[in-house]
Design a protein around this motif. Structure first.
Motif, PDB file in Angstrom:
ATOM      1  N   PHE A 122      40.821  71.434  80.242  1.00 47.78           N
ATOM      2  CA  PHE A 122      40.355  70.068  80.076  1.00 47.78           C
ATOM      3  C   PHE A 122      39.774  69.908  78.672  1.00 47.78           C
ATOM      4  O   PHE A 122      39.220  70.841  78.116  1.00 47.78           O
ATOM      5  CB  PHE A 122      39.269  69.742  81.109  1.00 47.78           C
ATOM      6  N   TYR A 123      39.885  68.700  78.148  1.00 50.55           N
ATOM      7  CA  TYR A 123      39.241  68.380  76.875  1.00 50.55           C
ATOM      8  C   TYR A 123      37.804  67.969  77.177  1.00 50.55           C
ATOM      9  O   TYR A 123      37.556  67.284  78.162  1.00 50.55           O
ATOM     10  CB  TYR A 123      39.960  67.221  76.192  1.00 50.55           C
ATOM     11  N   THR A 124      36.857  68.420  76.366  1.00 46.13           N
ATOM     12  CA  THR A 124      35.470  67.967  76.512  1.00 46.13           C
ATOM     13  C   THR A 124      35.115  67.163  75.265  1.00 46.13           C
ATOM     14  O   THR A 124      35.402  67.590  74.141  1.00 46.13           O
ATOM     15  CB  THR A 124      34.498  69.158  76.660  1.00 46.13           C
ATOM     16  N   THR A 125      34.528  65.983  75.478  1.00 43.74           N
ATOM     17  CA  THR A 125      34.334  65.072  74.351  1.00 43.74           C
ATOM     18  C   THR A 125      32.974  64.382  74.356  1.00 43.74           C
ATOM     19  O   THR A 125      32.341  64.220  75.404  1.00 43.74           O
ATOM     20  CB  THR A 125      35.390  63.941  74.368  1.00 43.74           C
ATOM     21  N   SER A 126      32.590  63.966  73.170  1.00 41.35           N
ATOM     22  CA  SER A 126      31.451  63.074  73.013  1.00 41.35           C
ATOM     23  C   SER A 126      31.763  62.116  71.875  1.00 41.35           C
ATOM     24  O   SER A 126      32.127  62.554  70.782  1.00 41.35           O
ATOM     25  CB  SER A 126      30.191  63.861  72.668  1.00 41.35           C
ATOM     26  N   VAL A 127      31.613  60.847  72.130  1.00 48.64           N
ATOM     27  CA  VAL A 127      31.805  59.897  71.033  1.00 48.64           C
ATOM     28  C   VAL A 127      30.515  59.759  70.218  1.00 48.64           C
ATOM     29  O   VAL A 127      30.525  59.158  69.155  1.00 48.64           O
ATOM     30  CB  VAL A 127      32.262  58.495  71.517  1.00 48.64           C
ATOM     31  N   MET A 128      29.430  60.326  70.737  1.00 46.67           N
ATOM     32  CA  MET A 128      28.161  60.260  70.013  1.00 46.67           C
ATOM     33  C   MET A 128      28.152  61.240  68.848  1.00 46.67           C
ATOM     34  O   MET A 128      27.857  60.872  67.723  1.00 46.67           O
ATOM     35  CB  MET A 128      26.993  60.593  70.955  1.00 46.67           C
ATOM     36  N   ASN A 129      28.468  62.514  69.133  1.00 47.84           N
ATOM     37  CA  ASN A 129      28.441  63.486  68.028  1.00 47.84           C
ATOM     38  C   ASN A 129      29.836  63.968  67.635  1.00 47.84           C
ATOM     39  O   ASN A 129      29.979  64.955  66.925  1.00 47.84           O
ATOM     40  CB  ASN A 129      27.509  64.658  68.366  1.00 47.84           C
ATOM     41  N   LYS A 130      30.861  63.255  68.147  1.00 43.22           N
ATOM     42  CA  LYS A 130      32.261  63.511  67.763  1.00 43.22           C
ATOM     43  C   LYS A 130      32.768  64.898  68.199  1.00 43.22           C
ATOM     44  O   LYS A 130      33.726  65.414  67.662  1.00 43.22           O
ATOM     45  CB  LYS A 130      32.462  63.361  66.241  1.00 43.22           C
ATOM     46  N   ASP A 131      32.103  65.433  69.221  1.00 46.52           N
ATOM     47  CA  ASP A 131      32.564  66.694  69.808  1.00 46.52           C
ATOM     48  C   ASP A 131      33.949  66.541  70.413  1.00 46.52           C
ATOM     49  O   ASP A 131      34.199  65.569  71.124  1.00 46.52           O
ATOM     50  CB  ASP A 131      31.608  67.071  70.965  1.00 46.52           C
ATOM     51  N   GLY A 132      34.805  67.495  70.160  1.00 43.52           N
ATOM     52  CA  GLY A 132      36.092  67.528  70.851  1.00 43.52           C
ATOM     53  C   GLY A 132      37.056  66.432  70.463  1.00 43.52           C
ATOM     54  O   GLY A 132      38.042  66.192  71.155  1.00 43.52           O
ATOM     55  N   VAL A 133      36.793  65.765  69.364  1.00 45.61           N
ATOM     56  CA  VAL A 133      37.651  64.655  68.970  1.00 45.61           C
ATOM     57  C   VAL A 133      38.905  65.162  68.254  1.00 45.61           C
ATOM     58  O   VAL A 133      40.004  64.645  68.466  1.00 45.61           O
ATOM     59  CB  VAL A 133      36.880  63.677  68.072  1.00 45.61           C
ATOM     60  N   ALA A 134      38.736  66.208  67.449  1.00 46.75           N
ATOM     61  CA  ALA A 134      39.876  66.727  66.672  1.00 46.75           C
ATOM     62  C   ALA A 134      41.058  67.139  67.568  1.00 46.75           C
ATOM     63  O   ALA A 134      42.200  66.773  67.276  1.00 46.75           O
ATOM     64  CB  ALA A 134      39.414  67.880  65.781  1.00 46.75           C
ATOM     65  N   PRO A 135      40.818  67.874  68.673  1.00 47.17           N
ATOM     66  CA  PRO A 135      41.955  68.242  69.535  1.00 47.17           C
ATOM     67  C   PRO A 135      42.664  67.024  70.143  1.00 47.17           C
ATOM     68  O   PRO A 135      43.882  67.049  70.309  1.00 47.17           O
ATOM     69  CB  PRO A 135      41.306  69.089  70.637  1.00 47.17           C
ATOM     70  N   LEU A 136      41.914  65.965  70.433  1.00 46.49           N
ATOM     71  CA  LEU A 136      42.552  64.760  70.979  1.00 46.49           C
ATOM     72  C   LEU A 136      43.398  64.061  69.927  1.00 46.49           C
ATOM     73  O   LEU A 136      44.489  63.573  70.209  1.00 46.49           O
ATOM     74  CB  LEU A 136      41.498  63.788  71.524  1.00 46.49           C
ATOM     75  N   ARG A 137      42.873  64.034  68.700  1.00 43.95           N
ATOM     76  CA  ARG A 137      43.649  63.446  67.599  1.00 43.95           C
ATOM     77  C   ARG A 137      44.956  64.193  67.403  1.00 43.95           C
ATOM     78  O   ARG A 137      46.010  63.602  67.166  1.00 43.95           O
ATOM     79  CB  ARG A 137      42.860  63.521  66.286  1.00 43.95           C
ATOM     80  N   MET A 138      44.853  65.517  67.517  1.00 42.77           N
ATOM     81  CA  MET A 138      46.030  66.371  67.365  1.00 42.77           C
ATOM     82  C   MET A 138      47.052  66.045  68.457  1.00 42.77           C
ATOM     83  O   MET A 138      48.242  65.931  68.200  1.00 42.77           O
ATOM     84  CB  MET A 138      45.590  67.828  67.484  1.00 42.77           C
ATOM     85  N   ARG A 139      46.564  65.896  69.665  1.00 42.46           N
ATOM     86  CA  ARG A 139      47.452  65.591  70.793  1.00 42.46           C
ATOM     87  C   ARG A 139      48.165  64.246  70.574  1.00 42.46           C
ATOM     88  O   ARG A 139      49.366  64.124  70.820  1.00 42.46           O
ATOM     89  CB  ARG A 139      46.650  65.559  72.094  1.00 42.46           C
TER      90      ARG A 139
END
Ligand SMILES: Nc1nc2c(ncn2[C@@H]2O[C@H](COP(=O)(O)OP(=O)(O)OP(=O)(O)O)[C@@H](O)[C@H]2O)c(=O)[nH]1
Ligand SMILES: [Mg+2]
Length: 149
Positions: A122-139
């Motif tokens: 699973f992807y783990t994300t936070s829009v507050m501190n931008k955690d886990g955003v890079a892998p989603l962008r890649m996808r």
């Protein structure tokens, strides 16, 4: 068509993730109806929480290449019925949101997604501190290359 359908309960963070990945300002706005853009189909959380709306999600899934199923990490319950992901004939990717919050419990959120029939990782994300955003962008980028749009 490399489009993505976002599903998840009310306030799970669907619109926020969409805004972030589209490089829009992340600002709260309740989703009231199906919202189509070039890349995403966003929908109100009610469509998952109220079973008589399931058919709207299933219809929308015919217009996308994959489904991103969000689970709020702070929620003590989930709205996904058992094996819900299996009603879609498209890949379903699990995303755990709001991992920045103290009440976030990634293990519990993972078990809700498992219950829905979604496979790890699973992807783990936070829009507050931008955690886990890079892998989603890649996808996103890979999907677009795959579908050539
Ligand atoms: N702390 C924190 N708050 C978040 C995060 N993602 C979303 N939120 C907040 O959660 C609230 C709901 O977010 P939305 O993106 O509107 O949720 P949604 O899934 O689109 O909700 P509906 O449109 O009602 O179905 C907003 O106040 C967001 O700011 C996150 O990663 N961390
Ligand atoms: Mg929304």
């Amino acid at each position: 068509m490399g489009r993505i359908l976002l599903i998840g309960g009310i306030g799970a963070g669907k619109t926020s993730i969409k805004q972030m990945l589209m490089n829009e300002q992340v600002s709260y706005q309740k989703t009231q109806m199906l919202d189509f853009s070039h890349v995403f189909i966003d929908c109100p959380g009610e469509y998952l929480e109220i079973p008589r709306f399931y058919h709207v999600l299933i219809d929308a899934s015919h217009q996308v290449s994959e489904i991103w199923a969000l689970q709020d990490a702070t929620k003590e319950r989930s709205f996904y019925p058992p094996k819900f992901s299996k009603v879609f004939r498209k890949p379903v990717i699990g995303i755990i949101t709001k991992v920045d919050l103290p009440k976030a419990n990634i293990k519990r959120a993972s078990s809700f997604l498992n219950y829905a029939g979604i496979e790890e990782p699973f992807y783990t994300t936070s829009v507050m501190n931008k955690d886990g955003v890079a892998p989603l962008r890649m996808r996103l980028r890979e999907l677009n290359e795959l579908y050539n749009d």
